[in-house]
Design a protein around this motif. Structure first.
Motif, PDB file in Angstrom:
ATOM      1  N   THR A   7      -1.430 -11.455   0.876  1.00 51.04           N
ATOM      2  CA  THR A   7      -0.198 -10.891   0.510  1.00 51.04           C
ATOM      3  C   THR A   7       1.104 -11.418   1.254  1.00 51.04           C
ATOM      4  O   THR A   7       0.507 -12.154   2.188  1.00 51.04           O
ATOM      5  N   GLY A   8       2.445 -11.138   0.954  1.00 54.42           N
ATOM      6  CA  GLY A   8       3.355 -11.950   1.561  1.00 54.42           C
ATOM      7  C   GLY A   8       3.717 -11.630   3.092  1.00 54.42           C
ATOM      8  O   GLY A   8       4.187 -12.368   3.760  1.00 54.42           O
ATOM      9  N   SER A   9       3.367 -10.264   3.546  1.00 55.22           N
ATOM     10  CA  SER A   9       3.712  -9.865   4.741  1.00 55.22           C
ATOM     11  C   SER A   9       2.557  -9.558   5.476  1.00 55.22           C
ATOM     12  O   SER A   9       1.590 -10.359   5.885  1.00 55.22           O
ATOM     13  N   CYS A  10       2.555  -8.135   5.595  1.00 59.93           N
ATOM     14  CA  CYS A  10       1.409  -7.786   6.371  1.00 59.93           C
ATOM     15  C   CYS A  10       0.939  -6.587   5.501  1.00 59.93           C
ATOM     16  O   CYS A  10       1.320  -5.385   5.420  1.00 59.93           O
ATOM     17  N   ALA A  11      -0.502  -6.677   5.081  1.00 59.73           N
ATOM     18  CA  ALA A  11      -1.223  -5.635   4.499  1.00 59.73           C
ATOM     19  C   ALA A  11      -1.617  -4.406   5.303  1.00 59.73           C
ATOM     20  O   ALA A  11      -2.289  -4.859   6.251  1.00 59.73           O
ATOM     21  N   TYR A  12      -0.748  -3.443   5.378  1.00 58.05           N
ATOM     22  CA  TYR A  12      -1.021  -2.212   6.378  1.00 58.05           C
ATOM     23  C   TYR A  12      -1.697  -1.192   6.052  1.00 58.05           C
ATOM     24  O   TYR A  12      -2.018  -0.436   6.760  1.00 58.05           O
ATOM     25  N   GLY A  13      -1.536  -0.750   4.862  1.00 56.37           N
ATOM     26  CA  GLY A  13      -1.887   0.372   4.254  1.00 56.37           C
ATOM     27  C   GLY A  13      -2.247   0.109   2.816  1.00 56.37           C
ATOM     28  O   GLY A  13      -1.725  -0.741   1.883  1.00 56.37           O
ATOM     29  N   LEU A  14      -2.911   0.970   2.185  1.00 54.77           N
ATOM     30  CA  LEU A  14      -3.189   0.974   0.616  1.00 54.77           C
ATOM     31  C   LEU A  14      -4.001   2.091   0.110  1.00 54.77           C
ATOM     32  O   LEU A  14      -4.288   3.260   0.851  1.00 54.77           O
ATOM     33  N   ASP A  15      -3.943   2.184  -1.301  1.00 57.27           N
ATOM     34  CA  ASP A  15      -4.469   3.269  -1.937  1.00 57.27           C
ATOM     35  C   ASP A  15      -5.190   2.618  -3.232  1.00 57.27           C
ATOM     36  O   ASP A  15      -4.429   1.480  -3.772  1.00 57.27           O
ATOM     37  N   LEU A  55       6.093  -2.746  -1.613  1.00 55.66           N
ATOM     38  CA  LEU A  55       4.870  -2.340  -2.219  1.00 55.66           C
ATOM     39  C   LEU A  55       3.909  -3.459  -3.336  1.00 55.66           C
ATOM     40  O   LEU A  55       4.984  -4.122  -3.900  1.00 55.66           O
ATOM     41  N   ARG A  56       2.891  -3.595  -3.182  1.00 51.54           N
ATOM     42  CA  ARG A  56       2.261  -4.830  -3.949  1.00 51.54           C
ATOM     43  C   ARG A  56       1.065  -4.058  -4.882  1.00 51.54           C
ATOM     44  O   ARG A  56       0.596  -3.264  -4.250  1.00 51.54           O
ATOM     45  N   ALA A  71      -5.330  -1.368  -6.990  1.00 50.37           N
ATOM     46  CA  ALA A  71      -5.110  -1.386  -5.616  1.00 50.37           C
ATOM     47  C   ALA A  71      -3.366  -1.410  -5.105  1.00 50.37           C
ATOM     48  O   ALA A  71      -2.710  -2.213  -5.556  1.00 50.37           O
ATOM     49  N   TYR A  72      -2.890  -0.450  -4.577  1.00 50.00           N
ATOM     50  CA  TYR A  72      -1.587  -0.414  -4.115  1.00 50.00           C
ATOM     51  C   TYR A  72      -1.466  -0.687  -2.710  1.00 50.00           C
ATOM     52  O   TYR A  72      -2.055   0.092  -1.912  1.00 50.00           O
ATOM     53  N   ASP A 112       4.902   1.282   5.097  1.00 52.00           N
ATOM     54  CA  ASP A 112       3.726   1.589   6.032  1.00 52.00           C
ATOM     55  C   ASP A 112       2.456   2.296   5.261  1.00 52.00           C
ATOM     56  O   ASP A 112       1.449   1.995   5.721  1.00 52.00           O
ATOM     57  N   GLY A 113       2.848   3.130   4.374  1.00 51.50           N
ATOM     58  CA  GLY A 113       1.710   3.929   3.798  1.00 51.50           C
ATOM     59  C   GLY A 113       2.096   3.898   2.279  1.00 51.50           C
ATOM     60  O   GLY A 113       3.123   4.126   1.685  1.00 51.50           O
ATOM     61  N   VAL A 114       0.952   4.308   1.456  1.00 49.36           N
ATOM     62  CA  VAL A 114       1.348   4.488   0.057  1.00 49.36           C
ATOM     63  C   VAL A 114       0.098   5.488  -0.525  1.00 49.36           C
ATOM     64  O   VAL A 114      -0.910   5.396  -0.057  1.00 49.36           O
ATOM     65  N   VAL A 115       0.492   6.356  -1.506  1.00 44.09           N
ATOM     66  CA  VAL A 115      -0.294   7.022  -2.179  1.00 44.09           C
ATOM     67  C   VAL A 115      -0.177   7.010  -3.759  1.00 44.09           C
ATOM     68  O   VAL A 115       0.804   7.247  -4.173  1.00 44.09           O
ATOM     69  N   ALA A 116      -1.196   6.762  -4.371  1.00 46.13           N
ATOM     70  CA  ALA A 116      -1.134   6.752  -5.990  1.00 46.13           C
ATOM     71  C   ALA A 116      -1.642   7.793  -6.942  1.00 46.13           C
ATOM     72  O   ALA A 116      -2.658   8.485  -6.271  1.00 46.13           O
ATOM     73  N   THR A 117      -1.066   8.125  -7.859  1.00 48.34           N
ATOM     74  CA  THR A 117      -1.755   9.060  -8.952  1.00 48.34           C
ATOM     75  C   THR A 117      -1.744   8.123 -10.043  1.00 48.34           C
ATOM     76  O   THR A 117      -1.346   7.357 -10.300  1.00 48.34           O
ATOM     77  N   ASP A 118      -2.002   9.123 -11.174  1.00 50.70           N
ATOM     78  CA  ASP A 118      -1.986   8.551 -12.683  1.00 50.70           C
ATOM     79  C   ASP A 118      -0.636   8.190 -12.907  1.00 50.70           C
ATOM     80  O   ASP A 118      -0.609   7.644 -14.117  1.00 50.70           O
ATOM     81  N   SER A 119       0.384   9.036 -12.476  1.00 47.75           N
ATOM     82  CA  SER A 119       1.732   8.831 -13.213  1.00 47.75           C
ATOM     83  C   SER A 119       2.646   8.076 -12.155  1.00 47.75           C
ATOM     84  O   SER A 119       3.667   7.660 -12.413  1.00 47.75           O
TER      85      SER A 119
END
Length: 708
Positions: free
Chosen positions: A552-560, A575-576, A566-567, A599-606
C-alpha cells in the motif's frame, strides 16, 4: 507520501444542512473526494483541539475537522452554538467581518460564514499546494502559511469567491504569521522569524530575518517588538523597528515547548507551552522577560487566544480550557469544553460504534441513521490511554496501554460504567473476547495474555505466552491465536489449553506487523509502511506460508476482512479496498482518502466504519461488488499468461466461435475498454493494471494483469 491534490475539489463545495436543533451533532458538512468505488455516507468528525480564536464572548474552536462556535458569555459553562464540518483538521482560525477563515491542513483555506453564530456554513475555499497551518486576515486579504508551499496571499474582497493574488517561497516551513502594517512576520520553524513585505500583495518578498535558536512556531507583535514562540527555546523577543535588520533583544526559556503565543496587553504575553500549560510572561523590559504566572493543564497546549480577562487554551485531547487571567499572577480555569482525543481503533455492535479516543476513553456513536451519527455515551475514567476496544454482548473490553484490561458495561450505552479491571505486564495494545476468555496483546514484555472474565467484576489471568518481539494485536480462530508481533511478523499460538498457550509456528513478515485478522485458515496482516497487506496460510500452523501480498502507499496499520475484500487502514493514504478472492493475487479495488490518517476500520455487509486519527469517524459505503473470476484454464486464452508484460495478447481462433462473436476486455470497475479478436491483440495503449476477459459463451471471467 501524503498526496492530497485531488482531495477536495469535487465534493468540497457540496453541503448537507440539518436543522440546528439543541443537542444535534450536525449542522453542515463538506466532504473530500479522493475515492474509487467508495462513497461517504456520514461523518462524526470530532477530535483533538489544535486551534482557537476569540471574538468578544464567542470562541471559534477547532474540534477535529469541525469548526465550532462556543458561547463564553458564562465562562464557567461554555455552550456550543453551532458547528460546520470541514474536510480536514482545523489548524488555525482567523475571524473578520462575519467570516471565519480556516487553515484546513491538506484542504487549504476554507471560508465559513459566521454572521449568525447559531447557523454557520462554509461558503468557499481555495486549495493550497501543501499544508495550510496558519492564517491571518488583513483588510480584504487572507494570508496563509502553507508549510513548504510558503506564504500564499488571497483576495477575500468577496469571501464567496476568493482568488489567489500572490505567493512566495521561504527557506523553511511556514507555520504561522501575524500582520503588522505592510509586513508579514512569519514563524518558519528552523529558519526562524522571516520579515516579509506585503506592500504589494501580488509580489511579497523577504526584507529581513532572525534565525532563532529553536523552531519558530508562532509569532505576535506589539509596536516595534515581535514575540516568537520558539518551541524548545521558549520566548524570543525581536526588535523589528528596522525590518531589514531585525535583532533579538531578549529571551526566556519557558518550561515545556512554546507552541502558541498571544499578546495580552501592553506588557504581558501568554504562551501555550505544550505539556506545561499556560505561561504568563511580563515583557515590560524586553531585554529581560520574566514569567509571572502559570497554569498547568492535563493535555498538550497547542494554541492560545484571549479577549479581555478571558483566555482560551486549545489543549489537544483535553479540549478547550477557559482561563480567567484578570490576575496574571494566578490564572485560574473557570470552564471547560471537552473534545475527543485522537481516534485510534473502533468496534461495532448492531447500530452502535465504539470509538477509542486515547486519553479521552471511548465514545458510543449511534449509527442507526448512518447519515446522521450522534454520540450518545462516553466512558472516560481519567489517566487511561486506550489503544483498542472490543465489544461482546453488553461488555466492552478495553486495552489500556499502561494498565492492562478494563471491562465496561454498556447495557445502557448512554451511561457506560466500568465493572472490572486487571493490571497486566507490558504495554497493552489489543483485546479480543471469545465467550468468557479475553486474549490480550501486551507488547514486548507481556506477549500474549489470556484472561478468564467469566466474572467480569473479577477478571483473572490464567495463561500467557512470550512472543518474539512486540505483541500488537491478536485474532483467534478455533484453537489457534494469531499474533501480530511487530518486527517478528506473525506468531501462531496453540490455545487449545488456555492455561498453557505455546507458539507452534511463525512467519517473519518483511516489515512490522501491526494488526491481524484470521478468516478460516488464512491470516491477513497489516504489515506497516514498506510491506502493506500480507496474506498467509495457517492451514499447517507449524509452517505458515505467504500466499500473496499487496504493498500500500502509506502504512498498513489496521484492517478488517469481510467476505472477499480486505479493508486496510493505510494511515495517510486513507482506506484501501483489496480484493482477496484469490489470496495469491490480491488487487486494489477501491480507496477513500479521509483527509487525515486512518488507524482502524470495521466493515459490514453494507457499511464501512473508519477511525481517522484527527477527524473522528467516517462512515462509508462500498460500491465495489466484486467480479466472479473463472480460474480454470480456457482454450481461448491459448498460450497467454495471466501476467502480460509486453502488451500483446494472443487468442486462439478455435475458441472464438469462428471469430464471429467478439470477446471483451473490462477494467476492475466493469467498464469495457476494448473488443478482442482472434490472433494477436495489441494492448500497449492500455494503462498498467488488472483487467478481465469475458468470453461470450462462458459465465466466468479470466483475470489479466497488465504490467510495463
Amino acid at each position: 507520501m501524503r498526496c492530497r491534490i485531488a482531495l477536495c475539489p469535487v465534493l468540497g463545495m457540496l453541503t448537507s444542512i440539518a436543522a440546528a436543533l439543541p443537542g444535534t451533532e450536525l449542522s453542515t458538512f463538506s466532504l473530500p473526494a479522493g475515492s474509487l468505488n467508495v462513497r461517504t455516507v456520514g461523518r462524526w468528525p470530532y477530535g483533538p483541539t489544535q486551534a482557537v480564536c476569540m471574538a468578544g464572548s464567542l470562541a471559534y474552536v477547532g474540534n477535529g475537522a469541525a469548526l465550532q462556535v462556543l458561547d463564553l458569555s458564562e465562562p464557567s459553562a461554555p455552550r456550543v452554538r453551532s458547528d460546520v464540518f470541514l474536510p480536514s483538521i482545523v489548524e488555525d482560525i482567523a475571524v473578520a467581518d462575519g467570516y471565519a477563515y480556516v487553515a484546513n491542513e491538506w484542504c487549504g483555506l476554507r471560508i465559513v460564514d459566521v454572521s449568525d453564530p447559531d447557523s454557520v456554513f462554509e461558503v468557499s475555499w481555495c486549495q493550497t499546494p501543501d499544508v495550510a497551518f496558519g492564517v491571518e486576515v488583513h483588510d480584504t486579504l487572507a494570508f496563509v502559511c502553507d508549510r513548504y508551499g510558503g506564504l500564499r496571499v488571497f483576495s477575500v474582497a468577496d469571501p464567496g469567491f476568493p482568488r489567489p493574488v500572490g505567493s512566495m517561497s521561504l527557506p523553511g516551513p511556514a507555520y504561522d504569521l501575524v500582520i503588522h502594517d505592510t509586513l508579514a512576520l512569519v514563524a518558519a520553524d528552523a529558519s526562524g522569524l522571516r520579515v516579509v513585505s506585503i506592500a504589494d500583495p501580488r509580489s511579497p518578498h523577504e526584507v529581513g530575518f532572525v534565525d532563532t535558536p529553536g523552531y519558530s512556531r508562532d509569532v505576535g507583535v506589539r509596536d516595534s517588538l515581535a514575540f516568537v514562540a520558539d518551541w524548545n527555546n521558549g520566548l524570543r523577543v525581536v526588535d523589528i523597528s528596522d525590518p531589514a535588520v531585525p535583532f533579538e533583544v531578549g529571551s526566556l526559556v519557558t518550561p515545556g515547548y512554546a507552541e502558541g503565543l498571544v499578546v495580552l496587553d501592553d506588557t504581558l504575553v501568554g504562551i501555550a507551552s505544550n505539556t506545561d500549560g499556560l505561561r504568563v510572561v511580563n515583557t515590560a523590559n524586553p531585554a529581560a522577560p520574566a514569567e509571572v504566572g502559570s497554569l498547568d493543564t492535563d493535555g498538550r497546549c497547542l494554541s492560545v487566544d484571549a479577549c479581555g480577562t478571558i483566555a482560551c487554551l486549545a489543549d489537544y485531547h483535553n479540549g478547550i480550557r477557559v482561563i480567567d487571567i484578570s490576575d496574571p499572577f494566578e490564572p485560574a480555569e473557570t470552564g471547560h469544553h471537552e473534545t475527543p482525543g485522537p481516534a485510534r481503533k473502533l468496534c461495532r455492535r448492531d447500530s452502535l460504534v465504539f470509538i477509542c479516543s486515547q486519553e479521552q476513553g471511548f465514545y458510543v456513536i449511534d449509527v442507526s441513521d448512518p447519515a446522521l451519527p450522534v454520540d450518545i455515551g462516553h466512558w472516560h475514567r481519567g489517566g487511561e490511554e486506550l489503544w483498542n476496544v472490543f465489544v461482546q454482548d453488553t461488555l466492552v473490553y478495553v486495552a489500556d496501554y499502561y494498565h492492562g484490561l478494563r471491562i465496561v458495561d454498556v447495557a445502557d450505552p448512554t451511561t457506560p460504567g466500568e465493572v472490572g479491571d486487571l493490571e497486566l505486564p507490558g504495554y497493552t495494545f489489543a483485546a479480543v473476547a471469545l465467550d468468557t476468555l479475553v486474549y490480550m496483546a501486551c507488547g514486548s514484555s507481556g506477549g500474549l495474555r489470556i484472561v478468564d472474565a467469566a466474572d467480569p467484576t473479577r477478571p483473572q489471568e490464567i495463561g500467557s505466552c512470550a512472543t518474539g518481539h512486540v505483541a500488537r494485536d491478536v485474532s483467534v480462530s478455533g484453537t489457534l491465536a494469531c499474533v501480530a508481533d511487530g518486527n517478528a511478523g506473525l506468531q501462531v499460538v496453540d490455545v487449545s489449553d488456555p492455561t498453557r498457550p505455546y507458539v507452534v509456528g511463525s512467519l517473519d513478515t518483511p516489515s512490522y506487523a501491526f494488526e491481524v485478522e484470521v478468516r478460516d485458515s488464512i491470516a491477513y496482516a497489516a504489515d506497516g509502511s514498506s510491506s502493506g497487506l500480507r496474506i498467509v496460510s495457517i492451514a499447517d500452523p507449524s509452517m505458515p506460508v505467504e500466499l500473496g501480498n499487496l504493498q500500500t502507499g502509506s502504512c498498513a496499520y489496521g484492517l478488517d476482512v469481510w467476505e472477499s475484500v480486505a479493508y486496510v487502514a493505510d494511515q495517510y493514504d486513507g482506506l484501501r479496498l483489496v480484493d482477496v478472492s484469490d489470496p495469491g493475487f490480491p488487487f486494489e479495488a477501491g480507496y477513500f482518502d479521509t483527509g487525515g490518517y486512518v488507524d482502524g476500520v470495521v466493515a459490514t455487509d453494507s457499511l464501512i466504519f473508519a477511525a481517522d486519527h484527527w477527524n473522528g469517524l467516517h462512515i462509508m459505503k462500498s460500491l465495489y461488488t466484486g467480479i466472479r473470476v473463472r480460474e480454470t484454464p480456457q482454450p481461448w486464452i491459448g498460450r497467454a499468461s495471466t501476467v502480460l508484460a509486453r502488451g500483446r495478447l494472443s487468442l486462439e481462433q478455435a475458441g472464438m466461435t469462428n471469430g464471429q462473436v467478439p470477446m471483451t476486455m473490462s477494467d476492475i470497475s466493469g467498464r469495457k475498454v476494448m473488443d478482442l479478436k482472434p490472433g494477436v491483440n495489441d494492448l500497449s495503449t492500455l494503462a498498467p493494471g488488472v483487467y478481465f476477459l469475458r468470453h461470450p459463451e462462458e459465465t466466468g471471467l479470466r483475470r489479466l494483469l497488465l504490467v510495463r
